[in-house]
Design a protein around this motif. Sequence first.
Motif, mmCIF file in Angstrom:
data_model
loop_
_atom_site.group_PDB
_atom_site.id
_atom_site.type_symbol
_atom_site.label_atom_id
_atom_site.label_comp_id
_atom_site.label_asym_id
_atom_site.label_seq_id
_atom_site.Cartn_x
_atom_site.Cartn_y
_atom_site.Cartn_z
ATOM 1 N N ALA A 231 2.145 -2.500 9.290
ATOM 2 C CA ALA A 231 2.392 -2.495 10.735
ATOM 3 C C ALA A 231 3.000 -1.185 11.216
ATOM 4 C CB ALA A 231 3.324 -3.650 11.110
ATOM 5 N N TRP A 232 3.326 -0.285 10.304
ATOM 6 C CA TRP A 232 4.022 0.946 10.683
ATOM 7 C C TRP A 232 3.077 2.070 11.076
ATOM 8 C CZ3 TRP A 232 7.700 0.965 5.809
ATOM 9 C CH2 TRP A 232 8.493 -0.197 5.860
ATOM 10 N N THR A 233 1.791 1.858 10.990
ATOM 11 C CA THR A 233 0.823 2.898 11.333
ATOM 12 C C THR A 233 -0.097 2.421 12.446
ATOM 13 O OG1 THR A 233 -0.994 4.263 10.489
ATOM 14 C CG2 THR A 233 -0.737 2.077 9.521
ATOM 15 N N ARG A 234 -0.563 3.353 13.257
ATOM 16 C CA ARG A 234 -1.490 3.025 14.335
ATOM 17 C C ARG A 234 -2.940 3.311 13.931
ATOM 18 N NH1 ARG A 234 1.012 2.150 19.091
ATOM 19 N NH2 ARG A 234 -0.896 2.626 20.254
ATOM 20 N N SER A 235 -3.126 3.752 12.708
ATOM 21 C CA SER A 235 -4.470 4.064 12.225
ATOM 22 C C SER A 235 -5.088 2.847 11.542
ATOM 23 C CB SER A 235 -4.420 5.229 11.233
ATOM 24 O OG SER A 235 -5.648 5.360 10.543
ATOM 25 N N PRO A 236 -6.228 2.354 12.017
ATOM 26 C CA PRO A 236 -6.884 1.219 11.355
ATOM 27 C C PRO A 236 -7.233 1.502 9.898
ATOM 28 C CG PRO A 236 -7.813 1.574 13.531
ATOM 29 C CD PRO A 236 -6.944 2.750 13.252
ATOM 30 N N VAL A 237 -7.626 2.749 9.614
ATOM 31 C CA VAL A 237 -8.010 3.096 8.247
ATOM 32 C C VAL A 237 -6.801 3.026 7.314
ATOM 33 C CG1 VAL A 237 -8.909 4.914 6.745
ATOM 34 C CG2 VAL A 237 -9.935 4.530 8.993
ATOM 35 N N ILE A 238 -5.689 3.613 7.754
ATOM 36 C CA ILE A 238 -4.488 3.600 6.921
ATOM 37 C C ILE A 238 -3.962 2.174 6.769
ATOM 38 C CG2 ILE A 238 -2.097 4.372 6.740
ATOM 39 C CD1 ILE A 238 -2.899 6.936 8.136
ATOM 40 N N ALA A 239 -3.962 1.401 7.865
ATOM 41 C CA ALA A 239 -3.492 0.016 7.793
ATOM 42 C C ALA A 239 -4.326 -0.796 6.812
ATOM 43 C CB ALA A 239 -3.526 -0.617 9.179
ATOM 44 N N THR A 240 -5.644 -0.609 6.856
ATOM 45 C CA THR A 240 -6.525 -1.325 5.928
ATOM 46 C C THR A 240 -6.260 -0.906 4.489
ATOM 47 O OG1 THR A 240 -8.250 -1.475 7.629
ATOM 48 C CG2 THR A 240 -8.930 -1.791 5.340
ATOM 49 N N THR A 241 -6.053 0.382 4.275
ATOM 50 C CA THR A 241 -5.763 0.890 2.930
ATOM 51 C C THR A 241 -4.472 0.310 2.389
ATOM 52 O OG1 THR A 241 -6.896 2.978 3.448
ATOM 53 C CG2 THR A 241 -5.399 2.971 1.559
ATOM 54 N N VAL A 242 -3.449 0.241 3.253
ATOM 55 C CA VAL A 242 -2.164 -0.320 2.833
ATOM 56 C C VAL A 242 -2.321 -1.794 2.446
ATOM 57 C CG1 VAL A 242 0.150 -0.955 3.624
ATOM 58 C CG2 VAL A 242 -0.785 1.304 4.175
ATOM 59 N N ILE A 243 -3.082 -2.543 3.228
ATOM 60 C CA ILE A 243 -3.283 -3.966 2.926
ATOM 61 C C ILE A 243 -4.030 -4.137 1.608
ATOM 62 C CG2 ILE A 243 -4.535 -6.036 3.672
ATOM 63 C CD1 ILE A 243 -3.778 -5.224 6.543
ATOM 64 N N GLU B 283 -2.106 -9.954 14.529
ATOM 65 C CA GLU B 283 -1.093 -9.794 15.570
ATOM 66 C C GLU B 283 -0.215 -8.563 15.427
ATOM 67 O OE1 GLU B 283 1.177 -13.326 16.165
ATOM 68 O OE2 GLU B 283 -0.575 -14.644 16.131
ATOM 69 N N ASP B 284 -0.109 -7.996 14.234
ATOM 70 C CA ASP B 284 0.886 -6.933 14.049
ATOM 71 C C ASP B 284 0.344 -5.655 13.434
ATOM 72 O OD1 ASP B 284 3.808 -8.163 14.584
ATOM 73 O OD2 ASP B 284 2.515 -9.703 13.730
ATOM 74 N N THR B 285 -0.920 -5.619 13.053
ATOM 75 C CA THR B 285 -1.462 -4.400 12.459
ATOM 76 C C THR B 285 -2.728 -3.975 13.204
ATOM 77 O OG1 THR B 285 -3.064 -5.301 10.863
ATOM 78 C CG2 THR B 285 -0.735 -5.394 10.241
ATOM 79 N N ARG B 286 -3.163 -2.755 12.914
ATOM 80 C CA ARG B 286 -4.409 -2.230 13.484
ATOM 81 C C ARG B 286 -5.591 -2.423 12.537
ATOM 82 N NH1 ARG B 286 -3.743 1.083 17.981
ATOM 83 N NH2 ARG B 286 -1.828 0.414 19.020
ATOM 84 N N ALA B 287 -5.380 -3.088 11.452
ATOM 85 C CA ALA B 287 -6.474 -3.335 10.515
ATOM 86 C C ALA B 287 -7.454 -4.337 11.124
ATOM 87 C CB ALA B 287 -5.936 -3.882 9.194
ATOM 88 N N PRO B 288 -8.755 -4.202 10.841
ATOM 89 C CA PRO B 288 -9.743 -5.155 11.365
ATOM 90 C C PRO B 288 -9.558 -6.537 10.753
ATOM 91 C CG PRO B 288 -10.771 -3.653 9.804
ATOM 92 C CD PRO B 288 -9.381 -3.135 10.039
ATOM 93 N N LEU B 289 -9.968 -7.573 11.491
ATOM 94 C CA LEU B 289 -9.781 -8.943 11.030
ATOM 95 C C LEU B 289 -10.529 -9.230 9.729
ATOM 96 C CD1 LEU B 289 -9.936 -10.951 14.385
ATOM 97 C CD2 LEU B 289 -7.941 -10.526 12.942
ATOM 98 N N TRP B 290 -11.661 -8.540 9.527
ATOM 99 C CA TRP B 290 -12.430 -8.829 8.322
ATOM 100 C C TRP B 290 -11.675 -8.451 7.043
ATOM 101 C CZ3 TRP B 290 -12.977 -4.432 5.577
ATOM 102 C CH2 TRP B 290 -13.092 -3.218 6.261
ATOM 103 N N THR B 291 -10.582 -7.704 7.189
ATOM 104 C CA THR B 291 -9.781 -7.352 6.019
ATOM 105 C C THR B 291 -9.228 -8.590 5.333
ATOM 106 O OG1 THR B 291 -9.133 -5.323 7.180
ATOM 107 C CG2 THR B 291 -7.906 -5.892 5.200
ATOM 108 N N ALA B 292 -8.896 -9.624 6.122
ATOM 109 C CA ALA B 292 -8.387 -10.865 5.545
ATOM 110 C C ALA B 292 -9.447 -11.527 4.672
ATOM 111 C CB ALA B 292 -7.930 -11.811 6.641
ATOM 112 N N GLY B 293 -10.700 -11.542 5.148
ATOM 113 C CA GLY B 293 -11.784 -12.100 4.345
ATOM 114 C C GLY B 293 -12.031 -11.286 3.090
ATOM 115 N N LEU B 294 -11.951 -9.958 3.220
ATOM 116 C CA LEU B 294 -12.118 -9.089 2.061
ATOM 117 C C LEU B 294 -11.054 -9.374 1.011
ATOM 118 C CD1 LEU B 294 -13.468 -6.640 0.680
ATOM 119 C CD2 LEU B 294 -11.870 -5.174 1.936
#
Length: 420
Positions: free
Chosen positions: A292-304, A233-244
Amino acid sequence: MDKRRVVRRLLTAQGVNGFGDGLWFSIWAIYLTRIRDIPAANMGLAMGIGGVIGLLAAVPIGVMAERRGPREVLGTVIVLRGLIMIAYVFVGGFWSLLLVTSFFSAVQSSAVGVRVTLVYGLMEPDSRLRVLAQGRVVQHITYAAGAGIAILVLASDRQTVFVAAVLVDALALLLTGALTMLVPSVPPVPHDRQHSGTRALRDLPYVAIMGSTALLSLCWALLSSGLPLWIAEDTRAPLWTAGLAVVVSSAAIAVFQVRISRRSVRIAGAVRSSRISATALAVCCVVFAAAAWTRSPVIATTVIILGMGAHIVGELYYVSSRWGLSLGLMAKNAEGQYQGVTAGTEAAAVAMGPALVTSLVVGLSEVGWVILAALFLLSAVPVGALGRRAARDGFRVGHQEPEAPRDVGPAEVPAGPATP
């Protein structure tokens, strides 16, 4: 019986139990709502109330473990859990689900403390935490295997397959109970040395330190409930990041839990571990918020992923500190009820975790993550003072049995329950 054989049997039993848990906890929500046709709201209410009711059994069953022997009580409790699991095949509404869940939660939460009591009685002081850590490693491996089978069950979406899965879990629990009875018996506490059944509950420093550190167990709700919703709901990271995140966490626990647990053998080390855990989990919350502070999926995934690194550290040190504090600060000849308090306080935090974490993360967004971070830090603040106060009491196990850590290499961690 040779200690290696004892450990092998303990780990085999815990591995079978882990497989059943991985299967059940991956399908229960879908099973109850779609197969048993229980509305989601009714299901959530029944499971929540039943879970709270079940917590009341942890201390009485712990007292029973002292007076009847932890092996006998643990085997009985696990078998009862398997029989109660069969009852889930017949639930058909709110009241039947509430009844079954109350009994199921009672035996589930109490078994955790009795298992620790059994390991305490069977193992030498310098190997207790190592065996507990090895059990957690094995349990994570087989839990993942059970969750893998659950994927096939969920994909089938057929009632017969779901019912078969429930019965397989029941069989796994019955087998776990039988395997538990193969380890040596620990003699019950002699009658003239028995404490009052409320001894642990009246030990206010112990109750306080267990209640405070139990808040760190919110790390599990954070991973299972808060992070997936936050990603969706709040980030641009893909949903599979949660499973990862779950996969990476399980792998790290399998590799590092035994090693980290060596640092909590003494009470002072366990206190330090609780502080490290609280700090790491607070950092994790702040990092997740930043995703949630970035609009880049790659950066959001990296932060997570970076946040997950802090989460893993926090979880590893929380579990090891919990073992070290609970074993070192309990009273001799009252181990069962003290571990019942430990299990009960943690189970209470785990029960309220999903609702609390979800309301903060979804309702307050970044502010919710900051509140969670503050809660983690505050939970560790009184641990040092409480630990020093409790350690002055001469009746505590840690005072009577100073435990020196032994160098345990990762090669001693078994690859699985069949080959420890």
